[in-house]
Design a protein around this motif. Structure first.
Motif, PDB file in Angstrom:
ATOM      1  N   CYS A 130       0.861  -1.192   0.000  1.00 53.30           N
ATOM      2  CA  CYS A 130       0.000   0.000   0.000  1.00 53.30           C
ATOM      3  C   CYS A 130       0.891   1.233   0.000  1.00 53.30           C
ATOM      4  O   CYS A 130       1.899   1.262   0.703  1.00 53.30           O
ATOM      5  CB  CYS A 130      -0.896   0.001   1.240  1.00 53.30           C
ATOM      6  N   LEU A 132       0.158   4.177   1.149  1.00 54.03           N
ATOM      7  CA  LEU A 132      -0.292   5.241   2.049  1.00 54.03           C
ATOM      8  C   LEU A 132       0.411   5.272   3.402  1.00 54.03           C
ATOM      9  O   LEU A 132       0.337   6.266   4.114  1.00 54.03           O
ATOM     10  CB  LEU A 132      -1.815   5.178   2.230  1.00 54.03           C
ATOM     11  N   ALA A 133       1.085   4.205   3.763  1.00 54.22           N
ATOM     12  CA  ALA A 133       1.983   4.205   4.935  1.00 54.22           C
ATOM     13  C   ALA A 133       1.335   4.732   6.216  1.00 54.22           C
ATOM     14  O   ALA A 133       1.906   5.593   6.899  1.00 54.22           O
ATOM     15  CB  ALA A 133       3.245   5.006   4.613  1.00 54.22           C
ATOM     16  N   CYS A 134       0.141   4.250   6.542  1.00 50.51           N
ATOM     17  CA  CYS A 134      -0.451   4.625   7.825  1.00 50.51           C
ATOM     18  C   CYS A 134       0.488   4.132   8.939  1.00 50.51           C
ATOM     19  O   CYS A 134       1.032   3.028   8.860  1.00 50.51           O
ATOM     20  CB  CYS A 134      -1.841   4.025   7.974  1.00 50.51           C
ATOM     21  N   PHE A 136       0.356   2.905  11.833  1.00 54.31           N
ATOM     22  CA  PHE A 136       0.104   1.753  12.702  1.00 54.31           C
ATOM     23  C   PHE A 136      -0.067   0.450  11.915  1.00 54.31           C
ATOM     24  O   PHE A 136      -0.388  -0.578  12.486  1.00 54.31           O
ATOM     25  CB  PHE A 136      -1.195   2.006  13.494  1.00 54.31           C
ATOM     26  N   CYS A 137       0.159   0.469  10.589  1.00 51.05           N
ATOM     27  CA  CYS A 137      -0.302  -0.631   9.733  1.00 51.05           C
ATOM     28  C   CYS A 137       0.847  -1.508   9.228  1.00 51.05           C
ATOM     29  O   CYS A 137       1.851  -0.987   8.721  1.00 51.05           O
ATOM     30  CB  CYS A 137      -1.060  -0.045   8.552  1.00 51.05           C
ATOM     31  N   THR A 139       0.782  -3.479   6.618  1.00 46.53           N
ATOM     32  CA  THR A 139       0.912  -3.419   5.159  1.00 46.53           C
ATOM     33  C   THR A 139       1.782  -2.241   4.751  1.00 46.53           C
ATOM     34  O   THR A 139       2.594  -2.336   3.823  1.00 46.53           O
ATOM     35  CB  THR A 139      -0.478  -3.287   4.504  1.00 46.53           C
ATOM     36  N   GLY A 140       1.602  -1.105   5.450  1.00 43.18           N
ATOM     37  CA  GLY A 140       2.363   0.093   5.113  1.00 43.18           C
ATOM     38  C   GLY A 140       3.871  -0.125   5.217  1.00 43.18           C
ATOM     39  O   GLY A 140       4.651   0.545   4.543  1.00 43.18           O
ATOM     40  N   GLY A 177      -8.553  -5.578   3.206  1.00 42.12           N
ATOM     41  CA  GLY A 177      -7.268  -6.263   3.327  1.00 42.12           C
ATOM     42  C   GLY A 177      -6.137  -5.303   2.994  1.00 42.12           C
ATOM     43  O   GLY A 177      -6.178  -4.128   3.342  1.00 42.12           O
ATOM     44  N   GLY A 179      -3.945  -2.706   1.019  1.00 42.15           N
ATOM     45  CA  GLY A 179      -4.122  -1.714  -0.027  1.00 42.15           C
ATOM     46  C   GLY A 179      -5.291  -0.778   0.198  1.00 42.15           C
ATOM     47  O   GLY A 179      -6.153  -1.009   1.043  1.00 42.15           O
ATOM     48  N   VAL A 213      -9.353   4.883   3.455  1.00 38.92           N
ATOM     49  CA  VAL A 213      -8.898   5.916   4.390  1.00 38.92           C
ATOM     50  C   VAL A 213      -9.325   7.296   3.917  1.00 38.92           C
ATOM     51  O   VAL A 213      -9.197   8.273   4.654  1.00 38.92           O
ATOM     52  CB  VAL A 213      -7.372   5.895   4.658  1.00 38.92           C
ATOM     53  N   CYS A 354      -4.580  -6.515   8.703  1.00 42.72           N
ATOM     54  CA  CYS A 354      -4.143  -6.600   7.313  1.00 42.72           C
ATOM     55  C   CYS A 354      -2.633  -6.478   7.208  1.00 42.72           C
ATOM     56  O   CYS A 354      -2.009  -5.675   7.874  1.00 42.72           O
ATOM     57  CB  CYS A 354      -4.836  -5.542   6.465  1.00 42.72           C
TER      58      CYS A 354
HETATM   59  S1  SF4 Z   1      -3.512  -0.853   4.008  1.00 41.20           S
HETATM   60 FE1  SF4 Z   1      -4.991   0.619   4.828  1.00 41.20          FE
HETATM   61  S2  SF4 Z   1      -4.270   1.077   6.922  1.00 41.20           S
HETATM   62 FE2  SF4 Z   1      -2.597   0.077   5.826  1.00 41.20          FE
HETATM   63  S3  SF4 Z   1      -1.281   1.740   5.009  1.00 41.20           S
HETATM   64 FE3  SF4 Z   1      -2.787   1.178   3.396  1.00 41.20          FE
HETATM   65  S4  SF4 Z   1      -4.535   2.539   3.690  1.00 41.20           S
HETATM   66 FE4  SF4 Z   1      -3.308   2.633   5.576  1.00 41.20          FE
END
Ligand code: SF4
Length: 375
Positions: A130, A132-134, A136-137, A139-140, A177, A179, A213, A354
């Motif tokens: 993903c 977007l690099a949130c 706390f995530c 996936t980021g 999930g 992304g 998001v 995720c």
């Molecule tokens: S998967 Fe969702 S929570 Fe995780 S970085 Fe991407 S947008 Fe943010």
């Protein structure tokens, strides 16, 4: 496939066959009808194939026993099907099952199946990694690798529908999930059409939720094109100064802009949306956060799902206690007079959030490469 996306064009180089599950239902019927007619095959084979693919969830051409063997071999040469391959799965003590899938270019994605007595929920990915690099995530942590094709999205739902092993309870699908689905709009929109079309997976649009998001113009487009599909917005903070830190996309689309799009969505669909709010103690649970969230709830028809954070190693956030989450919930409820639901975390023992299975998998692969030192 989106024209001009070099990462997706690379997939065509790797496998030039048409991807069956990326075709919209009408395109699929037309393509198969033409292909079969060229080979002198009867037209009823189209329905046999569509039935096997979408009603019975077959795992590949060789599993369609209603077709002659040589026809299956020819179909294998003509169309790429399936779109994803099973790689690893884990089951939690609470029954949650998590699946890691391999893609044609060696990338991997995750899906989750969450059974409850009254319904099954499946959670599917829309991108590899993903962008977007949130904060706390899990996936980021990987950054962004590529968008998924419509077929790769549809195949997750198709396979989990078959794997859940029961049809006596309903099934919900959430794009929650890996992304950000609204950054992969064309394949996600095509996948939505295939998921809800009676000639496709026939899931019923009300059973499908897109979780974002916040990409304002696409929230509006989602409401216009799929008014029955539900919307969940991963809000996580109602004040820009906090949201800018934990959801970096907020710096481009601040809360005010996001809420304006949510209002347009609510007006065009006549529905209430859901705000997802991951409770990060000491970060988004102060009095000012409760006041700001309560104010938003007065401006847009929404309910709130409050979730206790599932910690990801190395990201620096802890899991709140139940009492801390209840205190924040009560503060928002008092201020807004809205019902705030605390959602239970599922599958914590199998890295349920995720990106966490992929994270665990890559971490152990890296550990193996450097000599198996995992402590
Ligand atoms: S998967 Fe969702 S929570 Fe995780 S970085 Fe991407 S947008 Fe943010």
């Amino acid at each position: 496939m989106r024209a001009g996306d070099p990462r997706l064009e690379r997939l065509t180089d790797l496998d030039p066959r048409d991807e069956l599950l990326s075709l919209l239902p009408a395109e699929l019927e037309t393509s198969l009808a033409g292909w079969l007619a060229e080979r002198g095959e009867p037209s009823y084979r189209v329905a046999q194939i569509v039935d096997a693919v979408y009603r019975h969830g077959v795992t590949g051409w060789t599993a369609i026993s209603t077709l002659p063997t040589d026809l299956r071999t020819q179909l294998e040469a003509g169309y790429r099907f399936p779109s994803i391959a099973p790689h690893e799965s884990r089951e939690s003590v609470d029954g949650t099952r998590k699946f890691l899938w391999k893609l044609v270019d060696g990338e991997s994605i995750e899906s989750v199946l969450i059974p409850t007595p009254r319904r099954d929920t499946i959670c599917i990915s829309s991108q590899v990694g993903c962008p977007l690099a949130c904060a706390f995530c899990a996936t980021g942590v990987f950054g962004y690798r590529r968008n998924l094709t419509a077929g790769e999205i549809v195949d997750q739902a198709r396979r989990l529908k078959a794997l859940r092993g029961r049809s006596d309870v309903g099934m919900n699908v959430v794009f929650m999930g890996m992304g950000e689905p609204l950054l992969n709009w064309n394949p996600v929109a095509a996948a939505l059409e295939i998921l809800i079309d009676p000639r496709g997976l026939d899931l019923g649009a009300r059973r499908v939720t897109v979780s974002t998001v916040g990409v304002p113009e696409r929230i509006v487009a989602l409401g216009e094109r799929f008014p029955q599909v539900r919307l969940a917005v991963s809000l996580h903070a109602a004040r820009d100064e906090v949201r800018n830190e934990i959801v970096p996309l907020n710096r481009r689309h601040p809360v005010r802009e996001l809420i304006a799009a949510c209002r347009v969505w609510a007006e065009s669909t006549g529905k209430r949306l859901t705000f997802e709010y991951v409770h990060l103690p000491g970060v988004n649970d102060g009095v000012a956060d409760a006041v700001a969230l309560a104010e938003l709830l007065k401006r847009v028809p929404a309910k709130v799902n409050l979730m206790r954070y599932n910690p990801v190693e190395g990201l620096g956030f802890r899991r709140p206690t139940e009492a801390e989450t209840m205190t924040f919930r009560d503060a928002v409820t008092d201020l807004s007079q809205s019902a705030i639901t605390i959602r239970k975390s599922r599958g914590i023992d199998i890295e349920g959030a995720c990106g966490q299975l992929r994270l665990a998998h890559e971490a152990s692969a890296v550990a193996a490469e450097i000599g198996g030192h995992t402590s």
